[in-house]
Write a protein that holds these residues in place. Structure first.
Motif, PDB file in Angstrom:
ATOM      1  N   ALA A 298       0.540  -1.222   0.282  1.00  0.00           N
ATOM      2  CA  ALA A 298       0.570   0.542  -0.025  1.00  0.00           C
ATOM      3  C   ALA A 298       0.725   1.247  -0.209  1.00  0.00           C
ATOM      4  N   MET A 299       1.545   1.629   0.662  1.00  0.00           N
ATOM      5  CA  MET A 299       3.285   2.237   0.158  1.00  0.00           C
ATOM      6  C   MET A 299       3.817   2.876  -0.362  1.00  0.00           C
ATOM      7  N   LEU A 300       4.174   1.452  -1.528  1.00  0.00           N
ATOM      8  CA  LEU A 300       4.706   1.498  -1.990  1.00  0.00           C
ATOM      9  C   LEU A 300       3.569   2.394  -3.342  1.00  0.00           C
ATOM     10  N   ALA A 301       2.324   2.124  -3.698  1.00  0.00           N
ATOM     11  CA  ALA A 301       0.947   2.747  -5.008  1.00  0.00           C
ATOM     12  C   ALA A 301       0.914   4.041  -4.339  1.00  0.00           C
ATOM     13  N   ALA A 302       0.876   4.759  -2.916  1.00  0.00           N
ATOM     14  CA  ALA A 302       0.852   5.870  -2.116  1.00  0.00           C
ATOM     15  C   ALA A 302       2.027   6.574  -2.763  1.00  0.00           C
ATOM     16  N   LEU A 303       3.192   6.093  -2.473  1.00  0.00           N
ATOM     17  CA  LEU A 303       4.509   6.822  -2.854  1.00  0.00           C
ATOM     18  C   LEU A 303       4.076   6.986  -4.928  1.00  0.00           C
ATOM     19  N   CYS A 304       3.544   5.776  -5.402  1.00  0.00           N
ATOM     20  CA  CYS A 304       3.779   6.335  -6.619  1.00  0.00           C
ATOM     21  C   CYS A 304       3.130   7.594  -6.943  1.00  0.00           C
ATOM     22  N   THR A 323       1.133   9.152   3.480  1.00  0.00           N
ATOM     23  CA  THR A 323       0.249   8.093   4.423  1.00  0.00           C
ATOM     24  C   THR A 323      -0.764   7.057   3.171  1.00  0.00           C
ATOM     25  N   ILE A 324      -0.886   6.267   4.464  1.00  0.00           N
ATOM     26  CA  ILE A 324      -1.626   5.423   4.049  1.00  0.00           C
ATOM     27  C   ILE A 324      -2.899   5.402   5.276  1.00  0.00           C
ATOM     28  N   SER A 325      -3.939   4.147   4.828  1.00  0.00           N
ATOM     29  CA  SER A 325      -4.674   3.660   6.370  1.00  0.00           C
ATOM     30  C   SER A 325      -4.427   2.066   6.515  1.00  0.00           C
ATOM     31  N   SER A 326      -4.558   1.373   7.269  1.00  0.00           N
ATOM     32  CA  SER A 326      -4.092   0.288   7.459  1.00  0.00           C
ATOM     33  C   SER A 326      -4.418  -0.418   9.281  1.00  0.00           C
ATOM     34  N   ALA A 327      -4.777  -1.890   9.308  1.00  0.00           N
ATOM     35  CA  ALA A 327      -5.472  -2.126  10.638  1.00  0.00           C
ATOM     36  C   ALA A 327      -4.494  -1.037  11.677  1.00  0.00           C
ATOM     37  N   ARG A 328      -3.623  -0.823  11.422  1.00  0.00           N
ATOM     38  CA  ARG A 328      -2.650   0.154  12.619  1.00  0.00           C
ATOM     39  C   ARG A 328      -3.286   1.639  13.220  1.00  0.00           C
ATOM     40  N   THR A 332       2.080   7.084   8.468  1.00  0.00           N
ATOM     41  CA  THR A 332       2.606   8.743   7.620  1.00  0.00           C
ATOM     42  C   THR A 332       4.038   8.648   7.574  1.00  0.00           C
ATOM     43  N   LEU A 333       5.116   8.593   6.555  1.00  0.00           N
ATOM     44  CA  LEU A 333       6.180   8.801   6.153  1.00  0.00           C
ATOM     45  C   LEU A 333       6.708  10.444   6.659  1.00  0.00           C
ATOM     46  N   VAL A 338       8.192   5.076   9.500  1.00  0.00           N
ATOM     47  CA  VAL A 338       7.063   5.622  10.486  1.00  0.00           C
ATOM     48  C   VAL A 338       7.010   5.325  11.576  1.00  0.00           C
ATOM     49  N   ARG A 339       6.674   6.936  12.209  1.00  0.00           N
ATOM     50  CA  ARG A 339       6.462   6.490  13.826  1.00  0.00           C
ATOM     51  C   ARG A 339       4.800   6.626  14.489  1.00  0.00           C
ATOM     52  N   HIS A 340       4.743   5.721  15.485  1.00  0.00           N
ATOM     53  CA  HIS A 340       3.068   4.870  15.772  1.00  0.00           C
ATOM     54  C   HIS A 340       3.139   4.200  16.699  1.00  0.00           C
TER      55      HIS A 340
END
Length: 359
Positions: A298-304, A323-328, A332-333, A338-340
């Motif tokens: 998902a992050m690869l896709a968001a970056l592209c 930024t992506i949304s996931s189960a966490r 955000t990079l 990522v800091r989470h």
């Protein structure tokens, strides 16, 4: 309007697809993590394709067994990148493999790494989604010292870069907390149980375990069977590992992770429902390492999407704030990592009871 692909990228995509090299172990000490990781990456790719793909092109995954020797894995990934067979890399695997892969691809393709890692290692086109030791394990160490009075610590890990650098981070923290390191050992794969007597002889209150995969399972199984009472804080224990142990009822086995399948947030429950709908009720159980592969794709896709390109310089230029949304939740990079928050889970049979989140 779909993003365009520059002429160089078009030349590298003869099939019309964007192929991602998915590097996960399906053999070796970490082989147990492979099935869930593959499923999670497949789910991410299918969701991307249903929404139009990456850069207007369908996404395909190319599996690389990350459980083999690091240089062997890196040589295969390098050749896949060199020949244009893959245009990006994502994975969850041991850090020694990651180091070799990063050196081998040398910024020729983007690489998103999902699991917790030891910190550092920054290079062009490399993006980290997992926690560093100060965020993953330091809160659990502080909690065990303060809540369980764990003053005497033994540090036990496999002999490679991640355990060594995690221990290097833990030692000054323990000193600052007034705790003592009463022993430390790095073991080759397959040798962990033979260190049990040495650990027991040190009479620790707690053990920081940076063992991985089958070594982590074998040691915890033997430790519980021996009736030993120290708390154990693990940096790589997840639901499959707990199942492999046969569960734990000692009350002293802890794992610190950014994701557990028993998170009751809306994001986590929604992800679990989508996973079960796609792979059925008997699918490999969700866990942090597997879920990290969903996030990596998902992050690869968001970056592209943000860069409008697969080129590493373009991706690096826009990485911060992606930024992506996931189960966490929302990731955000920042500084290409990522800091989470992480969660401390205590094993209770075959499940983890989540003690608290640490921000």
């Amino acid at each position: 309007m779909a993003a365009t692909v520059d002429p160089l990228e078009a030349r590298l995509l003869p099939s019309g697809s964007i192929r991602i090299g998915l590097v996960v172990p399906v053999s070796g000490v970490l082989g147990l993590m492979g099935p869930c990781a593959i499923n999670c990456a497949v789910l991410a790719a299918e969701e991307l394709n249903a929404a139009g793909g990456m850069l207007g092109r369908p996404v395909e995954l190319v599996l690389v067994d990350g459980g083999r020797p690091a240089r062997q894995v890196a040589a295969e990934v390098s050749e896949l990148v060199r020949t244009g067979t893959v245009q990006a890399v994502a994975g969850a695997h041991a850090s020694d493999v990651r180091v070799e892969v990063v050196a081998a691809i040398a910024g020729r393709a983007p690489f998103v790494y999902g699991p917790p890692y030891e910190g550092g290692g920054h290079a062009p086109g490399v993006y980290f989604l997992g926690e560093t030791p100060d965020r993953q394990l330091a809160p659990g160490i502080e909690w065990l010292v303060g809540t369980r009075g764990a003053r005497r610590w033994f540090l036990l890990g496999n002999d490679y870069i991640w355990p060594r650098l995690v221990h290097a981070s833990a030692r000054p923290l323990l000193r600052a907390l007034g705790a003592t390191v009463v022993g430390e050992s790095f073991v080759p794969y397959g040798d962990a149980v033979r260190r049990l007597d040495r650990v027991a002889a040190a009479r620790p209150d707690a053990i920081l375990l940076t063992l991985i995969g089958s070594d982590l399972m074998d040691f915890n199984r033997a430790y519980a069977a021996g009736g030993l009472g120290a708390a154990r804080l693990c940096g790589a224990l997840e639901e499959h590992g707990l199942l492999g142990i046969g569960g734990d009822a000692t009350g002293g086995l802890y794992a610190s992770m950014g994701y557990f399948r028993d998170l009751t947030t809306e994001a986590s429950l929604g992800f679990a429902q989508r996973y079960a709908a796609r792979f059925g009720p008997d699918a490999p159980m969700l866990n942090a390492h597997g879920h990290g592969c969903y996030e990596a794709v998902a992050m690869l896709a968001a970056l592209c999407a943000r860069a409008g390109s697969l080129a590493v310089p373009a991706l690096d230029a826009v990485a911060d704030g992606t930024t992506i949304s996931s189960a966490r939740g929302t990731l955000t990079l920042l500084g290409r990592q990522v800091r989470h928050p992480v969660h401390l889970g205590r094993a209770d049979g075959l499940d983890f009871l989540l003690e608290k989140p640490f921000h």
